[in-house]
Design a protein around this motif. Structure first.
Motif, mmCIF file in Angstrom:
data_model
loop_
_atom_site.group_PDB
_atom_site.id
_atom_site.type_symbol
_atom_site.label_atom_id
_atom_site.label_comp_id
_atom_site.label_asym_id
_atom_site.label_seq_id
_atom_site.Cartn_x
_atom_site.Cartn_y
_atom_site.Cartn_z
ATOM 1 N N ALA A 180 0.838 -1.209 0.000
ATOM 2 C CA ALA A 180 0.000 0.000 0.000
ATOM 3 C C ALA A 180 0.868 1.251 0.000
ATOM 4 O O ALA A 180 0.568 2.242 -0.659
ATOM 5 C CB ALA A 180 -0.933 -0.002 1.214
ATOM 6 N N LEU A 181 1.980 1.193 0.748
ATOM 7 C CA LEU A 181 2.862 2.359 0.861
ATOM 8 C C LEU A 181 3.586 2.642 -0.454
ATOM 9 O O LEU A 181 3.572 3.773 -0.960
ATOM 10 C CB LEU A 181 3.892 2.125 1.979
ATOM 11 C CG LEU A 181 4.820 3.296 2.279
ATOM 12 C CD1 LEU A 181 4.048 4.462 2.866
ATOM 13 C CD2 LEU A 181 5.928 2.866 3.236
ATOM 14 N N VAL A 182 4.202 1.595 -1.036
ATOM 15 C CA VAL A 182 4.988 1.797 -2.259
ATOM 16 C C VAL A 182 4.080 2.200 -3.420
ATOM 17 O O VAL A 182 4.336 3.190 -4.122
ATOM 18 C CB VAL A 182 5.781 0.519 -2.600
ATOM 19 C CG1 VAL A 182 6.425 0.638 -3.963
ATOM 20 C CG2 VAL A 182 6.828 0.259 -1.527
ATOM 21 N N ALA A 183 2.982 1.441 -3.611
ATOM 22 C CA ALA A 183 2.064 1.767 -4.702
ATOM 23 C C ALA A 183 1.392 3.114 -4.445
ATOM 24 O O ALA A 183 1.142 3.879 -5.375
ATOM 25 C CB ALA A 183 1.015 0.671 -4.869
ATOM 26 N N GLY A 184 1.115 3.404 -3.162
ATOM 27 C CA GLY A 184 0.500 4.686 -2.815
ATOM 28 C C GLY A 184 1.432 5.849 -3.134
ATOM 29 O O GLY A 184 0.993 6.890 -3.621
ATOM 30 N N ALA A 185 2.731 5.659 -2.880
ATOM 31 C CA ALA A 185 3.704 6.714 -3.197
ATOM 32 C C ALA A 185 3.749 6.958 -4.701
ATOM 33 O O ALA A 185 3.767 8.105 -5.173
ATOM 34 C CB ALA A 185 5.078 6.340 -2.664
ATOM 35 N N GLY A 186 3.743 5.862 -5.466
ATOM 36 C CA GLY A 186 3.733 6.003 -6.927
ATOM 37 C C GLY A 186 2.482 6.722 -7.396
ATOM 38 O O GLY A 186 2.540 7.631 -8.235
#
Ligand code: CU
Lengths: 285, 116
Positions: A49-55
């Motif tokens: 969620a964090l990595v995809a959310g940052a993208g």
């Protein structure tokens, strides 16, 4: 860019749902089970969620600001955080999920489950219903809240269900599967009902399903939802009653549901970037 | 399945105002006004992320007459206020780009005429 943004949004939702679903199942059906691997699964969902959310955040900021380079994006970030619902919601929801996983780690499972569920439902305010006033906006918003709840409680709990079916002793796994299938069915009913509301308000006629990219994606989503429903029904009526003999087949079916569920979420992420057909032709005025 | 299609089609289309579209404007779309307005007020169907909205107003000779970027209207999250410097009579073309709080962009154009 549009496709990438949609995929990031879908992956972000998948991670968020699975972290939340893991914690929620741990707080309910798995409360008494002695099961290892729950915390790593929740952290894994959080990381996705964090990595995809940052993208998603960066791509969405670039889109908002019509950015041509990194400097444009960096300049726009404070404005996105302060003045857009998108920025506030994404940061707030990530903070809620981080806190939820930390509480879960510390053993405050129920509080963590509530917090994670709140983060899931808050996403609804980013939709059309959240930005619209009037009765139609409220209907859309309510249906989005229910849709998110159904999706997170069902799709989000599938990974932890698979883990539990693999690791728990036969009798306990059978008990879990029996308890889970009515939950799955209830979620399916909510998902189909709320999808119908969105269909009527945002897509319009059946013809639009074949006439636009939005309609085609929505059609693919409906198809995948139908397949998922079929799998869930087979689990409930055929595989679960004959446990533990059907254990392998059930685990395989749940794994297939996870793959289909991920496809549905990616399609949803893309769908949210596109223009609903009920709107086309209005742009001038 | 074929039998249900007309049924579904009958349930349809209730056009929803999803995305931010212009609901009304002051001066009104296509209006002929006698006194030059000091500002334009644009009202949309959805709440806006104002810093990412732009409005340009082109006067009769093509020159832009908006005095500043669009400003939010406190208490009305679906409105934009645009200060303008309008003196010459003639047709004014308003071109707007809006970002809705639902993350979607829209754009449009309309005109009004100053005829004292
Ligand atoms: Cu929209």
């Amino acid at each position: 860019m549009l496709v990438l943004r949609g995929l990031c949004r879908g992956l972000h939702l998948a991670g968020y749902f699975s972290a939340s679903g893991t914690i929620i199942l741990a707080a309910t059906l798995l409360r008494r089970a002695r099961l290892s691997g729950l915390k790593p699964l929740a952290w894994g969902g959080f990381a996705l969620a964090l990595v995809a959310g940052a993208g998603w955040f960066l791509l969405q900021t670039a889109y908002f600001a019509a950015a041509r380079n990194w400097a444009d994006i960096l300049n726009a970030i404070p404005i996105v955080v302060q003045d857009t619902r998108f920025g506030a919601l994404l940061l707030g929801r990530m903070a809620a999920l981080l806190l939820a996983v930390l509480l879960f780690q510390a053993g405050w499972t129920r509080l963590a489950a509530l917090l994670a569920l709140g983060g899931v439902l808050a996403e609804a305010w980013l939709g059309h219903g959240g930005a619209m006033s009037g009765a139609e906006g409220e209907v859309l918003l309510a249906s989005a809240v229910l849709h998110l709840a159904g999706a997170a409680l069902w799709l989000g709990t599938l990974p932890v269900l698979l883990l539990a079916l693999r690791r728990l002793p036969g009798a306990e796994a059978a008990w879990l599967a029996r308890c889970f299938s009515p939950l799955g069915m209830a979620c399916v009913i909510v998902l189909v009902g709320t999808a119908a509301v969105q269909f009527v308000l945002l897509i319009g006629g059946v013809g639009a399903l074949f006439a636009s990219a939005y309609g085609a994606l929505a059609g693919a989503k409906i198809l995948a939802l139908g397949l998922l429903t079929g799998l869930a029904a087979r689990n409930k009526f055929s595989l679960t009653p004959s446990l533990p003999g059907s254990g392998v087949a059930l685990r395989r079916a749940v794994a297939l549901e996870i793959v289909l569920g991920l496809a549905v979420l990616l399609a949803a992420g893309l769908l949210l970037q596109l223009e609903p057909p009920a709107m086309t032709g209005m742009a001038g005025m | 399945m074929k039998r249900f299609l007309p049924l579904l089609a009958a349930l349809a289309p209730v056009p929803a105002f999803a995305h931010a579209f212009l609901k009304s404007a002051e001066p009104r779309v296509g209006a002929v006004v006698a006194t030059p307005p000091a500002q334009l007020l644009l009202t949309y169907t959805e709440e806006l992320a104002v810093p990412f909205c732009t409005v340009t107003v082109a006067g009769p000779n093509g020159a832009q007459v908006q005095a500043a970027k669009p400003q939010p209207v406190p208490g009305h999250e679906n409105e934009l206020a645009v200060k303008v410097r309008i003196t010459a009579p003639g047709k004014y073309v308003v071109t707007w780009h809006a970002l809705s709080q639902d993350t979607h962009k829209t754009q449009g154009r309309y005109s009004f005429t100053l005829s004292p």
